[in-house]
Design a protein around this motif. Structure first.
Motif, PDB file in Angstrom:
ATOM      1  N   GLY A 185      -0.022  -1.772  -0.094  1.00  0.00           N
ATOM      2  CA  GLY A 185       0.032  -0.227  -0.300  1.00  0.00           C
ATOM      3  C   GLY A 185       0.727   1.380   0.404  1.00  0.00           C
ATOM      4  O   GLY A 185       0.800   2.488   0.813  1.00  0.00           O
TER       5      GLY A 185
ATOM      6  N   ASP B  21      -0.792   0.505   8.621  1.00  0.00           N
ATOM      7  CA  ASP B  21      -2.106   0.337   8.187  1.00  0.00           C
ATOM      8  C   ASP B  21      -2.773   0.999   9.744  1.00  0.00           C
ATOM      9  O   ASP B  21      -3.992   2.125   9.393  1.00  0.00           O
ATOM     10  CB  ASP B  21      -2.642  -0.769   9.232  1.00  0.00           C
ATOM     11  CG  ASP B  21      -2.488  -2.262   7.575  1.00  0.00           C
ATOM     12  OD1 ASP B  21      -2.614  -1.594   6.686  1.00  0.00           O
ATOM     13  OD2 ASP B  21      -3.154  -3.215   8.022  1.00  0.00           O
TER      14      ASP B  21
ATOM     15  N   ARG C 195      -2.944   4.576   7.625  1.00  0.00           N
ATOM     16  CA  ARG C 195      -3.388   5.017   6.556  1.00  0.00           C
ATOM     17  C   ARG C 195      -4.765   5.370   6.976  1.00  0.00           C
ATOM     18  O   ARG C 195      -5.632   5.661   8.043  1.00  0.00           O
ATOM     19  CB  ARG C 195      -3.824   3.631   6.189  1.00  0.00           C
ATOM     20  CG  ARG C 195      -2.435   2.477   5.868  1.00  0.00           C
ATOM     21  CD  ARG C 195      -3.428   1.152   4.747  1.00  0.00           C
ATOM     22  NE  ARG C 195      -1.680   0.187   4.708  1.00  0.00           N
ATOM     23  CZ  ARG C 195      -0.757   0.685   4.155  1.00  0.00           C
ATOM     24  NH1 ARG C 195      -0.421   1.475   3.335  1.00  0.00           N
ATOM     25  NH2 ARG C 195      -0.142  -0.761   4.352  1.00  0.00           N
TER      26      ARG C 195
ATOM     27  N   SER D 160       3.385  -3.797   7.779  1.00  0.00           N
ATOM     28  CA  SER D 160       1.778  -4.085   7.032  1.00  0.00           C
ATOM     29  C   SER D 160       1.740  -3.631   7.996  1.00  0.00           C
ATOM     30  O   SER D 160       0.454  -2.597   7.978  1.00  0.00           O
ATOM     31  CB  SER D 160       1.525  -4.394   6.620  1.00  0.00           C
ATOM     32  OG  SER D 160       0.609  -4.126   5.590  1.00  0.00           O
ATOM     33  N   ASN D 161       0.991  -4.141   9.345  1.00  0.00           N
ATOM     34  CA  ASN D 161      -0.270  -3.515  10.141  1.00  0.00           C
ATOM     35  C   ASN D 161       0.570  -2.579  10.826  1.00  0.00           C
ATOM     36  O   ASN D 161      -0.806  -1.271  11.131  1.00  0.00           O
ATOM     37  CB  ASN D 161       0.325  -5.453  11.523  1.00  0.00           C
ATOM     38  CG  ASN D 161      -0.625  -6.286  10.959  1.00  0.00           C
ATOM     39  OD1 ASN D 161      -1.403  -6.459   9.967  1.00  0.00           O
ATOM     40  ND2 ASN D 161       0.320  -7.148  11.511  1.00  0.00           N
ATOM     41  N   TYR D 162       1.790  -1.884  11.330  1.00  0.00           N
ATOM     42  CA  TYR D 162       2.351  -0.871  12.140  1.00  0.00           C
ATOM     43  C   TYR D 162       1.539   0.317  10.867  1.00  0.00           C
ATOM     44  O   TYR D 162       0.761   1.246  11.158  1.00  0.00           O
ATOM     45  CB  TYR D 162       3.201  -0.910  11.823  1.00  0.00           C
ATOM     46  CG  TYR D 162       4.030   0.769  12.433  1.00  0.00           C
ATOM     47  CD1 TYR D 162       3.072   1.231  13.697  1.00  0.00           C
ATOM     48  CD2 TYR D 162       4.842   1.270  11.671  1.00  0.00           C
ATOM     49  CE1 TYR D 162       4.010   2.362  14.079  1.00  0.00           C
ATOM     50  CE2 TYR D 162       5.384   2.286  11.980  1.00  0.00           C
ATOM     51  CZ  TYR D 162       5.008   2.864  12.972  1.00  0.00           C
ATOM     52  OH  TYR D 162       4.953   4.156  13.628  1.00  0.00           O
TER      53      TYR D 162
ATOM     54  N   GLY E  28     -12.737  -1.168  12.831  1.00  0.00           N
ATOM     55  CA  GLY E  28     -10.942  -1.763  12.909  1.00  0.00           C
ATOM     56  C   GLY E  28     -11.114  -3.438  13.991  1.00  0.00           C
ATOM     57  O   GLY E  28     -11.435  -3.596  14.911  1.00  0.00           O
TER      58      GLY E  28
ATOM     59  N   PRO F 232      -8.781   5.295   6.127  1.00  0.00           N
ATOM     60  CA  PRO F 232      -9.963   4.062   6.636  1.00  0.00           C
ATOM     61  C   PRO F 232     -10.539   4.203   5.084  1.00  0.00           C
ATOM     62  O   PRO F 232     -10.623   5.483   4.327  1.00  0.00           O
ATOM     63  CB  PRO F 232     -10.685   4.652   7.364  1.00  0.00           C
ATOM     64  CG  PRO F 232     -10.063   5.823   8.930  1.00  0.00           C
ATOM     65  CD  PRO F 232      -9.061   6.994   7.703  1.00  0.00           C
ATOM     66  N   THR F 233     -10.647   3.468   4.714  1.00  0.00           N
ATOM     67  CA  THR F 233     -11.534   2.916   3.098  1.00  0.00           C
ATOM     68  C   THR F 233     -12.665   2.821   3.736  1.00  0.00           C
ATOM     69  O   THR F 233     -13.151   3.070   4.279  1.00  0.00           O
ATOM     70  CB  THR F 233     -10.799   1.396   2.820  1.00  0.00           C
ATOM     71  OG1 THR F 233     -11.770   0.115   3.965  1.00  0.00           O
ATOM     72  CG2 THR F 233     -10.104   1.382   1.877  1.00  0.00           C
TER      73      THR F 233
ATOM     74  N   GLN G  13     -14.377  -0.211   5.579  1.00  0.00           N
ATOM     75  CA  GLN G  13     -14.189   0.160   6.967  1.00  0.00           C
ATOM     76  C   GLN G  13     -13.909   1.025   7.451  1.00  0.00           C
ATOM     77  O   GLN G  13     -12.908   2.282   7.304  1.00  0.00           O
ATOM     78  CB  GLN G  13     -12.372  -0.888   7.201  1.00  0.00           C
ATOM     79  CG  GLN G  13     -11.408  -0.712   8.892  1.00  0.00           C
ATOM     80  CD  GLN G  13     -10.764  -1.099   9.011  1.00  0.00           C
ATOM     81  OE1 GLN G  13      -9.866  -1.638   8.106  1.00  0.00           O
ATOM     82  NE2 GLN G  13     -10.403  -0.966  10.304  1.00  0.00           N
TER      83      GLN G  13
END
Length: 144
Positions: free
Chosen positions: A17, A126, A129, A122-124, A140, A131-132, A135
């Protein structure tokens, strides 16, 4: 490509991402969103030339550092068994400089290890980021 560049490519080469990914020396840079940039570097702990973690820093282009996390290989991977009689109980993975040349010390991470490190990174990311549509804030997953 240098050793560190190859290792960072293994971690950040998959779709995380990020856009405009640049790997230079011991650092990987990428755009997370808007003015938020990521910088990831292999970092040492208490011993010089022993790289025991991946440090990720998020930066606002206009305002400076936002947050940082250190992903220690020992926390993610634990003690790894090796076929070396000097390490009967296994070893915590780290990169060292052997005669000035960086390489993994005794234990070479597997593809699964790289996926785990990449997933933790990636979790960090996220957390920061936007929100989409799927979500919305407050929806979450909560880890316990």
């Amino acid at each position: 490509m240098t050793f560190f560049e190859k290792e960072l490519q293994k971690i950040f080469g998959e779709d995380m991402g990020l856009s405009d990914i640049r790997i230079v020396g011991n650092a990987c840079y990428g755009s997370l969103s808007g003015d938020i940039r990521m910088k990831a570097v292999f970092a040492t702990g208490m011993v010089a030339d022993q790289y025991t973690m991946l440090r990720i820093t998020l930066l606002n282009r206009r305002e400076g550092p936002i947050d940082s996390v250190a992903l220690h290989f020992s926390d993610l991977w634990g003690r790894k068994k090796v076929n070396n009689p000097n390490f009967r109980d296994g070893i915590h993975a780290y990169i060292w400089r052997n005669g000035g040349k960086p390489e993994w010390y005794v234990y070479q991470p597997t593809e699964a290890d790289y996926r785990q490190l990449s997933g933790a990174a990636s979790n960090y990311l996220d957390v920061f980021r936007e929100p989409t549509q799927e979500q919305q804030p407050g929806q979450g997953m909560c880890l316990r």
